[in-house]
Design a protein around this motif. Structure first.
Motif, PDB file in Angstrom:
ATOM      1  N   ILE A   5       0.829  -1.205   0.000  1.00  0.00           N
ATOM      2  CA  ILE A   5       0.000   0.000   0.000  1.00  0.00           C
ATOM      3  C   ILE A   5       0.863   1.255   0.000  1.00  0.00           C
ATOM      4  CG2 ILE A   5      -1.679   1.339   1.356  1.00  0.00           C
ATOM      5  CD1 ILE A   5      -2.733  -1.431   2.329  1.00  0.00           C
ATOM      6  N   GLU A   6       1.907   1.251   0.825  1.00  0.00           N
ATOM      7  CA  GLU A   6       2.840   2.384   0.862  1.00  0.00           C
ATOM      8  C   GLU A   6       3.496   2.581  -0.503  1.00  0.00           C
ATOM      9  OE1 GLU A   6       5.712   5.318   1.747  1.00  0.00           O
ATOM     10  OE2 GLU A   6       3.844   4.792   2.769  1.00  0.00           O
ATOM     11  N   GLY A   7       3.989   1.484  -1.062  1.00  0.00           N
ATOM     12  CA  GLY A   7       4.727   1.575  -2.321  1.00  0.00           C
ATOM     13  C   GLY A   7       3.886   2.000  -3.502  1.00  0.00           C
ATOM     14  N   MET A   8       2.667   1.499  -3.585  1.00  0.00           N
ATOM     15  CA  MET A   8       1.832   1.745  -4.754  1.00  0.00           C
ATOM     16  C   MET A   8       1.093   3.082  -4.698  1.00  0.00           C
ATOM     17  SD  MET A   8       2.536  -0.805  -6.642  1.00  0.00           S
ATOM     18  CE  MET A   8       1.323  -0.664  -7.951  1.00  0.00           C
ATOM     19  N   THR A   9       0.958   3.665  -3.523  1.00  0.00           N
ATOM     20  CA  THR A   9       0.179   4.905  -3.420  1.00  0.00           C
ATOM     21  C   THR A   9       1.004   6.138  -3.049  1.00  0.00           C
ATOM     22  OG1 THR A   9      -0.385   4.555  -1.076  1.00  0.00           O
ATOM     23  CG2 THR A   9      -1.857   3.597  -2.724  1.00  0.00           C
ATOM     24  N   GLU A  10       2.243   5.957  -2.619  1.00  0.00           N
ATOM     25  CA  GLU A  10       3.050   7.092  -2.168  1.00  0.00           C
ATOM     26  C   GLU A  10       3.342   8.069  -3.300  1.00  0.00           C
ATOM     27  OE1 GLU A  10       4.763   9.699   0.118  1.00  0.00           O
ATOM     28  OE2 GLU A  10       4.181   7.802   1.057  1.00  0.00           O
ATOM     29  N   PHE A  11       3.534   7.560  -4.517  1.00  0.00           N
ATOM     30  CA  PHE A  11       3.980   8.413  -5.611  1.00  0.00           C
ATOM     31  C   PHE A  11       2.917   8.665  -6.679  1.00  0.00           C
ATOM     32  CE2 PHE A  11       7.636   6.109  -3.872  1.00  0.00           C
ATOM     33  CZ  PHE A  11       8.357   7.189  -3.390  1.00  0.00           C
ATOM     34  N   ALA A  12       1.921   7.816  -6.770  1.00  0.00           N
ATOM     35  CA  ALA A  12       0.833   8.047  -7.718  1.00  0.00           C
ATOM     36  C   ALA A  12      -0.067   9.166  -7.181  1.00  0.00           C
ATOM     37  CB  ALA A  12       0.032   6.769  -7.936  1.00  0.00           C
ATOM     38  N   PRO A  13      -0.714   9.937  -8.057  1.00  0.00           N
ATOM     39  CA  PRO A  13      -1.543  11.061  -7.606  1.00  0.00           C
ATOM     40  C   PRO A  13      -2.914  10.630  -7.105  1.00  0.00           C
ATOM     41  CG  PRO A  13      -1.596  10.932  -9.988  1.00  0.00           C
ATOM     42  CD  PRO A  13      -0.629   9.871  -9.534  1.00  0.00           C
ATOM     43  N   VAL A  14      -2.923   9.676  -6.165  1.00  0.00           N
ATOM     44  CA  VAL A  14      -4.187   9.135  -5.674  1.00  0.00           C
ATOM     45  C   VAL A  14      -4.366   9.306  -4.175  1.00  0.00           C
ATOM     46  CG1 VAL A  14      -4.390   7.457  -7.547  1.00  0.00           C
ATOM     47  CG2 VAL A  14      -3.162   6.833  -5.452  1.00  0.00           C
ATOM     48  N   PHE A  35       9.887  -1.175  -0.840  1.00  0.00           N
ATOM     49  CA  PHE A  35      10.903  -0.853  -1.844  1.00  0.00           C
ATOM     50  C   PHE A  35      10.525  -1.425  -3.209  1.00  0.00           C
ATOM     51  CE2 PHE A  35      14.635  -2.583  -4.114  1.00  0.00           C
ATOM     52  CZ  PHE A  35      15.173  -1.381  -4.552  1.00  0.00           C
ATOM     53  N   ALA A  36      10.164  -2.704  -3.233  1.00  0.00           N
ATOM     54  CA  ALA A  36       9.865  -3.369  -4.503  1.00  0.00           C
ATOM     55  C   ALA A  36       8.663  -2.753  -5.193  1.00  0.00           C
ATOM     56  CB  ALA A  36       9.630  -4.865  -4.252  1.00  0.00           C
ATOM     57  N   PHE A  37       7.592  -2.540  -4.429  1.00  0.00           N
ATOM     58  CA  PHE A  37       6.379  -2.005  -5.051  1.00  0.00           C
ATOM     59  C   PHE A  37       6.507  -0.517  -5.364  1.00  0.00           C
ATOM     60  CE2 PHE A  37       4.482  -5.845  -3.063  1.00  0.00           C
ATOM     61  CZ  PHE A  37       3.969  -6.394  -4.228  1.00  0.00           C
ATOM     62  N   SER A  38       7.313   0.211  -4.605  1.00  0.00           N
ATOM     63  CA  SER A  38       7.591   1.613  -4.940  1.00  0.00           C
ATOM     64  C   SER A  38       8.352   1.685  -6.260  1.00  0.00           C
ATOM     65  CB  SER A  38       8.428   2.280  -3.840  1.00  0.00           C
ATOM     66  OG  SER A  38       7.677   2.456  -2.661  1.00  0.00           O
ATOM     67  N   ARG A  78       8.368   3.337 -11.841  1.00  0.00           N
ATOM     68  CA  ARG A  78       8.711   3.041 -13.234  1.00  0.00           C
ATOM     69  C   ARG A  78       7.460   2.915 -14.095  1.00  0.00           C
ATOM     70  NH1 ARG A  78      13.931   2.132 -14.102  1.00  0.00           N
ATOM     71  NH2 ARG A  78      15.319   1.484 -12.404  1.00  0.00           N
ATOM     72  N   PHE A  79       6.435   2.255 -13.576  1.00  0.00           N
ATOM     73  CA  PHE A  79       5.195   2.075 -14.325  1.00  0.00           C
ATOM     74  C   PHE A  79       4.490   3.421 -14.515  1.00  0.00           C
ATOM     75  CE2 PHE A  79       0.574   1.145 -14.386  1.00  0.00           C
ATOM     76  CZ  PHE A  79       0.529   0.393 -15.553  1.00  0.00           C
ATOM     77  N   LYS A 124       6.123   5.717 -17.139  1.00  0.00           N
ATOM     78  CA  LYS A 124       5.830   5.293 -18.501  1.00  0.00           C
ATOM     79  C   LYS A 124       4.374   5.580 -18.862  1.00  0.00           C
ATOM     80  CE  LYS A 124       9.260   1.558 -18.693  1.00  0.00           C
ATOM     81  NZ  LYS A 124       9.479   0.095 -18.838  1.00  0.00           N
ATOM     82  N   LEU A 125       3.503   5.440 -17.877  1.00  0.00           N
ATOM     83  CA  LEU A 125       2.071   5.559 -18.119  1.00  0.00           C
ATOM     84  C   LEU A 125       1.595   7.004 -18.223  1.00  0.00           C
ATOM     85  CD1 LEU A 125      -0.370   3.600 -18.364  1.00  0.00           C
ATOM     86  CD2 LEU A 125      -0.784   4.002 -15.927  1.00  0.00           C
ATOM     87  N   ILE A 126       2.205   7.902 -17.449  1.00  0.00           N
ATOM     88  CA  ILE A 126       1.698   9.259 -17.330  1.00  0.00           C
ATOM     89  C   ILE A 126       1.682  10.006 -18.657  1.00  0.00           C
ATOM     90  CG2 ILE A 126       3.953  10.244 -16.725  1.00  0.00           C
ATOM     91  CD1 ILE A 126       0.522  11.300 -15.301  1.00  0.00           C
TER      92      ILE A 126
END
Length: 270
Positions: free
Chosen positions: A15-24, A231-234, A239-240, A243-245
């Motif tokens: 949860i930390e990794g996937m949401t810390e950097f996405a604008p959500v 670390f892994a999910f961040s 990276r994802f 590329k996606l933005i």
């Protein structure tokens, strides 16, 4: 520590990794899993839970560093970067507005950490993101980090002040600001992530200092699983997202935020 506890640590790191950097809004998502945090507190004790939260944030910082290490080293004068114009002063200027505002109104901002204000921030932030996609330049003039001026860095910094409102999302505010200033989405995202490193290091350092006397390493396996997961999910998320933005821009994330706000309202307010 049992297998279930390690799985819990991995989920929280995810949860930390996937949401810390996405604008959500990572704040909004952590509220959703608040029950899990409470169970973690019961399992580990309050002091160990504090340690765990610091550990998973350090995992996220390491991921950003790994992706942008050339730029970060260049900013510190530790390596050369071809045609580099972006320098440490750009980052400092970008961080100043939110730093000053955050320190000045810290007590007031702390009072905003409640579900009602997060829901409102999710929606308003989503509107800003859709506005940026709609009215930002169709052919952005700033297509490289090295084209960012000090004035633009400061303006992005002003937009970052919106992220002091819990649930608004730092990346959502700064990327939107960058796009409206003429940056393409990738450049705005890159600058956002580079600014995130000193912000996260500062926040983690303050947490460590405040909690130093209470830090516990009795649950090393739990901490390690959370750190590796974060670390892994961040790393995957950054990276994802980068590329996606450029392809989907901000609007899909804005729609998701609105859906999230509705879900939160249904479960916690209505």
């Amino acid at each position: 520590m049992g297998l279930f506890d390690l799985i819990k640590a991995i989920i929280l790191g995810f949860i930390e990794g996937m949401t810390e950097f996405a604008p959500v809004s990572s704040t909004g998502h952590l509220i959703i899993v608040d029950d899990m945090w409470l169970k973690t507190n019961i399992l580990l004790g309050d002091t160990a839970a504090i340690t765990f939260k610091i550990v998973i944030q350090l995992g996220s910082i390491l991921a950003v560093f790994l992706v942008f290490w050339k730029r970060l080293f260049s900013l510190l004068g530790l390596s050369k970067y071809a045609s580099s114009h972006l320098n440490l002063l750009h980052v400092v200027i970008g961080l100043l507005p939110a730093t000053i505002l955050g320190l000045t109104f810290k007590d007031f901002i702390d009072k905003l950490f409640k579900i009602e204000t997060v829901i409102v921030a999710l929606i308003i932030g989503a509107v800003l993101m859709m506005f940026a996609d709609k009215f930002g330049p169709k052919k952005p003039k700033i297509v490289s980090l090295d084209q960012i001026t000090y004035k633009q860095a400061f303006m992005v910094g002003l937009m970052q002040c919106l992220s002091l409102w819990p649930g608004f999302s730092r990346s959502g505010a700064t990327i939107s600001g960058g796009v409206l200033l003429g940056m393409n989405h990738r450049v705005a995202a890159d600058f956002t992530f580079i600014m995130a490193v000193p912000i996260m290091i500062g926040a983690s350092s303050v947490s460590i200092i405040k909690s130093w006397d209470y830090l516990s390493f009795d649950y090393l396996g739990f901490y390690t699983a959370g750190f590796i997961s974060s670390f892994a999910f961040s790393l995957i998320s950054i990276r994802f997202f980068l590329k996606l933005i450029s392809q989907i821009k901000l609007t899909p994330f804005a729609i998701y935020r609105i859906i999230l706000a509705i879900v939160l309202a249904c479960f916690y307010v209505i």
